[in-house]
Motif scaffolding. Structure first.
Motif, PDB file in Angstrom:
ATOM      1  N   ARG A 157      53.470  37.435  49.626  1.00 41.59           N
ATOM      2  CA  ARG A 157      52.725  36.802  50.950  1.00 41.59           C
ATOM      3  C   ARG A 157      51.519  37.749  51.338  1.00 41.59           C
ATOM      4  O   ARG A 157      51.562  36.744  52.398  1.00 41.59           O
ATOM      5  N   LEU A 158      51.285  38.303  50.352  1.00 41.77           N
ATOM      6  CA  LEU A 158      49.594  38.925  51.470  1.00 41.77           C
ATOM      7  C   LEU A 158      49.279  38.198  50.606  1.00 41.77           C
ATOM      8  O   LEU A 158      47.908  37.652  50.976  1.00 41.77           O
ATOM      9  N   THR A 159      48.852  37.275  49.437  1.00 39.53           N
ATOM     10  CA  THR A 159      47.513  37.108  49.315  1.00 39.53           C
ATOM     11  C   THR A 159      47.869  35.552  48.132  1.00 39.53           C
ATOM     12  O   THR A 159      48.559  36.086  46.885  1.00 39.53           O
ATOM     13  N   ASP A 160      47.377  34.962  47.668  1.00 33.92           N
ATOM     14  CA  ASP A 160      47.708  33.845  46.633  1.00 33.92           C
ATOM     15  C   ASP A 160      46.507  34.103  45.319  1.00 33.92           C
ATOM     16  O   ASP A 160      46.115  33.244  44.831  1.00 33.92           O
ATOM     17  N   LYS A 161      45.693  35.125  46.067  1.00 31.72           N
ATOM     18  CA  LYS A 161      44.581  35.439  44.591  1.00 31.72           C
ATOM     19  C   LYS A 161      45.234  35.805  43.357  1.00 31.72           C
ATOM     20  O   LYS A 161      45.562  37.338  44.258  1.00 31.72           O
ATOM     21  N   GLU A 162      45.082  35.477  42.504  1.00 30.41           N
ATOM     22  CA  GLU A 162      46.002  36.210  41.630  1.00 30.41           C
ATOM     23  C   GLU A 162      45.524  37.773  40.934  1.00 30.41           C
ATOM     24  O   GLU A 162      45.624  38.390  40.522  1.00 30.41           O
ATOM     25  N   THR A 163      43.650  37.463  41.266  1.00 26.54           N
ATOM     26  CA  THR A 163      42.993  38.857  41.095  1.00 26.54           C
ATOM     27  C   THR A 163      43.494  40.175  41.867  1.00 26.54           C
ATOM     28  O   THR A 163      43.853  40.869  41.368  1.00 26.54           O
ATOM     29  N   VAL A 164      43.696  39.509  43.048  1.00 22.87           N
ATOM     30  CA  VAL A 164      44.369  40.464  44.433  1.00 22.87           C
ATOM     31  C   VAL A 164      45.841  40.633  44.018  1.00 22.87           C
ATOM     32  O   VAL A 164      46.244  42.170  44.267  1.00 22.87           O
ATOM     33  N   ARG A 165      46.343  40.117  43.193  1.00 25.11           N
ATOM     34  CA  ARG A 165      47.728  40.210  42.927  1.00 25.11           C
ATOM     35  C   ARG A 165      47.975  41.007  42.279  1.00 25.11           C
ATOM     36  O   ARG A 165      48.292  42.124  41.913  1.00 25.11           O
ATOM     37  N   GLU A 166      46.665  40.915  40.733  1.00 23.41           N
ATOM     38  CA  GLU A 166      47.321  42.094  39.596  1.00 23.41           C
ATOM     39  C   GLU A 166      46.472  43.515  40.432  1.00 23.41           C
ATOM     40  O   GLU A 166      47.032  44.067  39.698  1.00 23.41           O
ATOM     41  N   GLU A 167      45.845  43.434  40.746  1.00 25.90           N
ATOM     42  CA  GLU A 167      45.717  44.630  41.329  1.00 25.90           C
ATOM     43  C   GLU A 167      46.216  45.245  42.592  1.00 25.90           C
ATOM     44  O   GLU A 167      46.902  46.422  42.011  1.00 25.90           O
ATOM     45  N   GLU A 187      40.186  42.581  51.522  1.00 24.30           N
ATOM     46  CA  GLU A 187      40.847  41.557  51.689  1.00 24.30           C
ATOM     47  C   GLU A 187      40.445  40.685  53.786  1.00 24.30           C
ATOM     48  O   GLU A 187      41.983  39.536  53.546  1.00 24.30           O
ATOM     49  N   GLY A 188      40.602  41.781  54.120  1.00 26.92           N
ATOM     50  CA  GLY A 188      41.007  41.374  55.523  1.00 26.92           C
ATOM     51  C   GLY A 188      41.886  41.343  56.405  1.00 26.92           C
ATOM     52  O   GLY A 188      42.539  40.501  57.251  1.00 26.92           O
ATOM     53  N   LEU A 189      43.075  41.379  55.694  1.00 28.11           N
ATOM     54  CA  LEU A 189      44.886  41.561  55.807  1.00 28.11           C
ATOM     55  C   LEU A 189      44.633  42.935  56.853  1.00 28.11           C
ATOM     56  O   LEU A 189      44.234  44.214  56.547  1.00 28.11           O
ATOM     57  N   SER A 190      45.430  43.117  57.769  1.00 24.88           N
ATOM     58  CA  SER A 190      45.754  43.424  59.166  1.00 24.88           C
ATOM     59  C   SER A 190      46.873  44.719  58.075  1.00 24.88           C
ATOM     60  O   SER A 190      48.151  44.509  57.592  1.00 24.88           O
TER      61      SER A 190
END
Lengths: 374, 210
Positions: A157-167, A187-190
């Motif tokens: 729910r935070l991101t749809d980028k696979e690399t960020v999800r993995e991180e 990633e600019g998430l609050s």
């Protein structure tokens, strides 16, 4: 002798106890060849613990491998019957590159797989068997249980980028909350948005402490179904005697391409690495074209050799006899000591390479101990 | 009574700073700072046993369970990827992992980029993510010499102030990751000394935010 397996290594003793345990729950032994077609592993490389596979070309030209994993072979050779429940156990050696040594090693592995119609009862039974497996090792143990689907929901729910999800999943596995915050900030998430994930990672402890807080978090984040699955699975431990050994811990992570749902890891005091690892791997089943559900775990008995008493002598008694002694009388004297539970090395001359706790000489039909310690 | 916690500290200036954090967090052992060749120091009352190890070895001591917790630079954790928990960023030893090159560097993409580094894994991973073919030149020290003497095109190294780079006419061309000292814990040890380790981590996190 008090224990009929006293001469066995700790690993062998544990493997025997585990086989007996699993057979007691109706799991069937599964035997397999040491070799498997390499193609199976090349298609599911990420599922393997290590990248390296020992390969060779068979006489018919097929590229074969010394199996680095058991689960893939079991699935490949089993019928896909989602309406039936199949329960199997194995005790095999696998061949992998050791991360620490960087070279291939033969690693013993004992484990079980349950696939087909895997319902709540089956998941609970496997979890309970995981706890019983750790108890069979002996000493204090902890079984960490998590729900990968629940953790991944918070990440997705935070991101749809696979690399960020993995991180983020990697940070979760390290209990690295500051890392989660840093990735989210990058990633600019609050902080408000990443707070539920950080809150989830902070939830760690006995189910009775964690589940109420998890329910509240799940309600806020729409993950009630996953939280309910986790709660139902943990109910298997009610009145099991293992309540104090089980902890909910969301740092238990596995490759989400293969695993889903309940995942768990077991630790034994005195062994620095996890000795048991498992979970639900429905995603692997789908990737292998199966409709069945599946759950299983493996116990790695190899590190168990480091616990307990390390052997400091080859035998209890070194019985040195004089040349010309009566063999029958000598044998009787040795048997008498063995009957008392001592291990006895009978030799005509002291061997300096062999260490025994006590030294004795056989003279005139008598055993004369020379001292307490050799 | 709480069990003794084994703490691996990195030898050197960073280790001394880190010990100061532990001391301020309520886990003192004054003998640690006394000059001498002793390697292990214990404060039974505080429940801690410290030992000095080479900074790059801290993660090994912790991963293998010889130490329950330790302090390692993020550079070491990124390079060796030990299977440990990373419980806190201590906010000391702050620097960055970066790519540096001569000021007039031009990346000729027709050939493999020659990268001199003490961190081959970090360098390989960084360039693999960009699909750039590289030739890793593993060095043990004085990395800055490599591009000056034409041994490499770029270097991957930790940069603190950038003074050494500047003095050698080199400059950072890309940042890879921020680096600082991290509190790490053995995964199994954490299960059996949870309260003690969490207490230390909590105190150190507090210090970090003050």
């Amino acid at each position: 002798m008090e224990n009929k397996f006293a001469a066995a290594d700790p690993q062998e003793r544990v493997a025997l106890a585990l086989r007996e345990l699993y057979a007691g729950y109706g799991y069937r032994p599964y035997r397999m060849s040491k070799f498997e077609e390499y193609d199976l592993y090349s298609r599911h490389k990420d599922f393997l613990v290590s990248d390296g596979v020992i390969t060779f070309t068979d006489t018919n030209g097929k590229l074969m491998a010394l199996k680095p994993d058991v689960t893939l072979s079991i699935i490949k050779n089993s019928a896909d019957r989602p309406d039936l429940t199949e329960k199997l156990y194995y005790s095999e050696n696998v061949y992998r590159v050791s991360k620490r040594a960087g070279t291939f090693r033969e690693i013993p592995q004992t484990g079980l797989e349950c696939f087909g119609d895997v319902d709540g009862y089956a998941v609970g039974e496997v979890l309970l068997l995981a706890a019983k497996s750790l108890a069979a090792v002996g000493g204090a143990f902890v079984l960490d249980v998590s729900h990968l689907g629940l953790l991944c929901s918070q990440i997705d729910r935070l991101t749809d980028k696979e690399t960020v999800r993995e991180e983020l999943l990697r940070c979760a596995g390290e209990k690295n909350v500051h890392g989660v915050s840093a990735v989210c900030a990058r990633e600019g998430l609050s902080p408000e948005k990443s707070a539920p994930l950080c809150e989830l990672l902070a939830l760690s402890g006995p189910p009775s402490d964690v589940l109420p807080a998890l329910s509240a978090l799940a309600k806020r984040t729409g993950t009630e179904a996953e939280a309910a699955e986790l709660r139902a699975a943990l109910a298997a431990f009610a009145e099991s005697g293992f309540e104090k050994n089980v902890r909910v811990d969301f740092s238990v992570v596995s490759d989400r391409a293969y695993y889903n749902g309940i995942v768990f890891k077991g630790f034994v005091e005195g062994i620095p690495e996890c000795v048991l690892s498992g979970g639900q791997y429905d995603n692997l089943m789908r990737r292998m074209g199966r409709r069945s559900r599946a759950i299983g775990f493996a116990v790695y008995p190899e590190p168990l050799g480091r616990i307990g008493e390390s052997r400091c002598a080859d035998a209890d008694v070194m019985l040195i006899y004089e040349k010309g002694s009566d063999p029958a009388a000598l044998r009787r004297a040795a048997e008498k000591l063995i009957g008392r539970g001592e291990s006895v090395l009978v030799c005509p001359k002291e061997n300096p390479k062999i260490r025994c706790r006590k030294k004795a000489v056989f003279r005139d039909g008598e055993v004369i101990f020379l001292g307490e310690d050799a | 009574m709480a069990r003794m916690l084994n703490v691996a500290l990195p030898k050197g200036r960073l280790g001394e700073t880190v010990y100061g954090l532990f001391e301020a967090a309520g886990f003192p052992c004054p003998a640690v700072m006394e000059p001498g060749r002793k390697l292990i120091f214990e404060n039974a009352e505080a429940g801690v046993r410290y030992f000095w190890v080479k900074p790059s070895d801290v993660a090994i001591y912790v991963e293998r369970g010889a130490a329950d917790i330790g302090v390692a630079g993020k550079d070491i954790l990124l390079e060796y990827e030990p299977d440990v928990y990373e419980l806190a960023d201590l906010g000391v030893g702050v620097c960055r992992m970066a790519v540096a090159a001569k000021r007039d560097f031009y990346d000729d993409t027709r050939r493999a980029l020659r990268v001199a580094t003490k961190f081959p894994h970090i360098a390989s991973r960084h360039y693999a993510a960009r699909g750039r073919d590289i030739d890793v030149i593993r060095l043990g020290g004085s990395i800055e010499l490599a591009p000056i003497l034409g041994l490499s095109d770029v270097i991957v190294d930790i940069v603190e102030t950038g003074k050494t780079l500047k003095e050698n006419d080199l400059a950072v061309i890309e940042e890879i990751a921020p680096v600082s000292a991290r509190l790490i814990a053995n995964k199994s040890g954490f299960k059996f000394k949870t309260a003690e380790i969490e207490r230390i981590a909590r105190q150190l996190r507090k210090k970090e935010t003050i």
